[in-house]
Design a protein around this motif. Structure first.
Motif, short mmCIF file in Angstrom:
data_model
loop_
_atom_site.label_atom_id
_atom_site.label_comp_id
_atom_site.label_asym_id
_atom_site.label_seq_id
_atom_site.Cartn_x
_atom_site.Cartn_y
_atom_site.Cartn_z
N GLU A 21 13.43 -83.52 -22.24
CA GLU A 21 12.22 -82.80 -21.87
C GLU A 21 10.96 -83.36 -22.51
O GLU A 21 9.86 -82.98 -22.15
CB GLU A 21 12.36 -81.31 -22.22
CG GLU A 21 13.40 -80.62 -21.37
CD GLU A 21 13.59 -79.16 -21.72
OE1 GLU A 21 12.81 -78.62 -22.55
OE2 GLU A 21 14.52 -78.55 -21.17
N ARG A 22 11.11 -84.25 -23.47
CA ARG A 22 9.94 -84.83 -24.15
C ARG A 22 9.89 -86.34 -23.99
O ARG A 22 9.19 -87.02 -24.74
CB ARG A 22 10.00 -84.48 -25.64
CG ARG A 22 10.11 -83.01 -25.95
CD ARG A 22 8.86 -82.26 -25.75
NE ARG A 22 7.91 -82.67 -26.78
CZ ARG A 22 6.66 -82.28 -26.82
NH1 ARG A 22 6.21 -81.48 -25.91
NH2 ARG A 22 5.86 -82.69 -27.76
N ILE A 23 10.58 -86.86 -23.00
CA ILE A 23 10.65 -88.32 -22.85
C ILE A 23 9.28 -88.93 -22.61
O ILE A 23 9.00 -90.06 -23.00
CB ILE A 23 11.67 -88.71 -21.76
CG1 ILE A 23 12.13 -90.14 -21.98
CG2 ILE A 23 11.13 -88.46 -20.37
CD1 ILE A 23 13.43 -90.46 -21.30
N TRP A 24 8.37 -88.17 -22.01
CA TRP A 24 7.02 -88.66 -21.75
C TRP A 24 6.27 -88.94 -23.05
O TRP A 24 5.32 -89.72 -23.08
CB TRP A 24 6.23 -87.65 -20.90
CG TRP A 24 6.16 -86.29 -21.54
CD1 TRP A 24 7.00 -85.25 -21.33
CD2 TRP A 24 5.21 -85.84 -22.50
NE1 TRP A 24 6.64 -84.17 -22.10
CE2 TRP A 24 5.53 -84.51 -22.83
CE3 TRP A 24 4.11 -86.43 -23.13
CZ2 TRP A 24 4.81 -83.76 -23.74
CZ3 TRP A 24 3.39 -85.68 -24.04
CH2 TRP A 24 3.74 -84.36 -24.34
N ALA A 25 6.66 -88.28 -24.15
CA ALA A 25 5.95 -88.42 -25.41
C ALA A 25 6.51 -89.53 -26.29
O ALA A 25 5.95 -89.82 -27.34
CB ALA A 25 6.00 -87.09 -26.18
N LEU A 26 7.61 -90.15 -25.87
CA LEU A 26 8.21 -91.19 -26.71
C LEU A 26 7.32 -92.43 -26.75
O LEU A 26 6.82 -92.88 -25.72
CB LEU A 26 9.59 -91.57 -26.18
CG LEU A 26 10.65 -90.48 -26.21
CD1 LEU A 26 11.95 -91.00 -25.60
CD2 LEU A 26 10.88 -90.01 -27.62
N PRO A 27 7.13 -93.00 -27.92
CA PRO A 27 6.32 -94.22 -28.02
C PRO A 27 7.15 -95.44 -27.64
O PRO A 27 7.44 -96.31 -28.46
CB PRO A 27 5.91 -94.22 -29.50
CG PRO A 27 7.04 -93.52 -30.19
CD PRO A 27 7.53 -92.48 -29.23
N LEU A 28 7.55 -95.48 -26.37
CA LEU A 28 8.40 -96.56 -25.86
C LEU A 28 7.80 -97.13 -24.58
O LEU A 28 7.11 -96.42 -23.84
CB LEU A 28 9.80 -96.02 -25.53
CG LEU A 28 10.65 -95.48 -26.67
CD1 LEU A 28 11.89 -94.80 -26.12
CD2 LEU A 28 11.03 -96.60 -27.62
N SER A 29 8.14 -98.36 -24.29
CA SER A 29 7.76 -98.96 -23.01
C SER A 29 8.60 -98.34 -21.91
O SER A 29 9.65 -97.74 -22.16
CB SER A 29 7.99 -100.47 -23.05
OG SER A 29 9.39 -100.73 -23.11
N GLY A 30 8.14 -98.49 -20.69
CA GLY A 30 8.89 -97.99 -19.54
C GLY A 30 10.28 -98.61 -19.47
O GLY A 30 11.25 -97.93 -19.12
N SER A 31 10.38 -99.89 -19.79
CA SER A 31 11.68 -100.55 -19.72
C SER A 31 12.64 -100.02 -20.79
O SER A 31 13.84 -99.89 -20.55
CB SER A 31 11.53 -102.07 -19.84
OG SER A 31 10.88 -102.42 -21.04
N ALA A 32 12.12 -99.66 -21.96
CA ALA A 32 12.98 -99.09 -23.00
C ALA A 32 13.44 -97.67 -22.62
O ALA A 32 14.58 -97.30 -22.87
CB ALA A 32 12.26 -99.07 -24.35
N VAL A 33 12.56 -96.89 -21.97
CA VAL A 33 12.94 -95.56 -21.52
C VAL A 33 14.02 -95.67 -20.45
O VAL A 33 15.01 -94.93 -20.46
CB VAL A 33 11.71 -94.79 -20.97
CG1 VAL A 33 12.13 -93.52 -20.25
CG2 VAL A 33 10.75 -94.46 -22.11
N LYS A 34 13.85 -96.62 -19.53
CA LYS A 34 14.85 -96.83 -18.48
C LYS A 34 16.19 -97.25 -19.09
O LYS A 34 17.25 -96.79 -18.67
CB LYS A 34 14.34 -97.89 -17.51
CG LYS A 34 15.25 -98.12 -16.33
CD LYS A 34 14.65 -99.16 -15.38
CE LYS A 34 15.63 -99.51 -14.29
NZ LYS A 34 15.13 -100.59 -13.43
N PHE A 35 16.14 -98.10 -20.11
CA PHE A 35 17.37 -98.54 -20.77
C PHE A 35 18.03 -97.38 -21.51
O PHE A 35 19.25 -97.26 -21.52
CB PHE A 35 17.10 -99.71 -21.71
CG PHE A 35 18.35 -100.36 -22.22
CD1 PHE A 35 19.16 -101.09 -21.37
CD2 PHE A 35 18.74 -100.23 -23.54
CE1 PHE A 35 20.33 -101.69 -21.82
CE2 PHE A 35 19.90 -100.82 -24.01
CZ PHE A 35 20.70 -101.55 -23.15
#
Length: 138
Positions: free
Chosen positions: A11-25
């Protein structure tokens, strides 16, 4: 088979200080993991499944490890690292099993046996950058 995702990350994935590719991974890792967070696949096999090089997997994994979303406990039965998702970021079979795992994880964090997640504590969406977005064609 149904599963339950940890709301702490999902529910807080939008707030993670990660690139889009890291979120996808990270989403790939959650999907590929066993209930409770064990990743039963080696880095070389992750690379083949994900369609990247083992070096790219290392690059995608590094920021996830920095935030303690992915943990690198030493594997006793094989050389090298094994990976697992943090119990607070894993998927579970039922809400009850997730609650039990969270309770155990909180106890382990308090005694220093498990690192805590290093997530931002945003109470609302961070402000948008000033100016025009830098958009480009991929």
């Amino acid at each position: 088979m149904a599963n339950v995702m940890s709301p702490i990350v999902a529910e807080r994935i939008w707030a993670l200080p990660l690139s889009g590719s890291a979120v996808k991974f990270l989403q790939y890792l959650v999907a590929r993991s066993d209930f409770g967070g064990v990743l039963p696949v080696r880095q070389k096999d992750m690379a083949a499944e994900y369609g990247v090089t083992p070096q790219a997997v290392s690059g995608l994994m590094a920021p996830l490890c920095d935030l303690n979303l992915v943990l690198r406990p030493r594997s006793e039965e094989r050389k090298g690292n094994s990976y697992r998702l943090h119990p607070l970021a894993a998927k579970y079979e039922t809400p009850e099993s997730m609650e039990a795992a969270f309770r155990a994880a909180y106890v382990r964090i308090q005694v220093g046996d498990l690192p805590n997640l290093k997530l931002p504590t945003y109470h609302r969406t961070p402000p948008a950058p000033v100016g025009r977005p830098k958009l480009g064609v991929a």
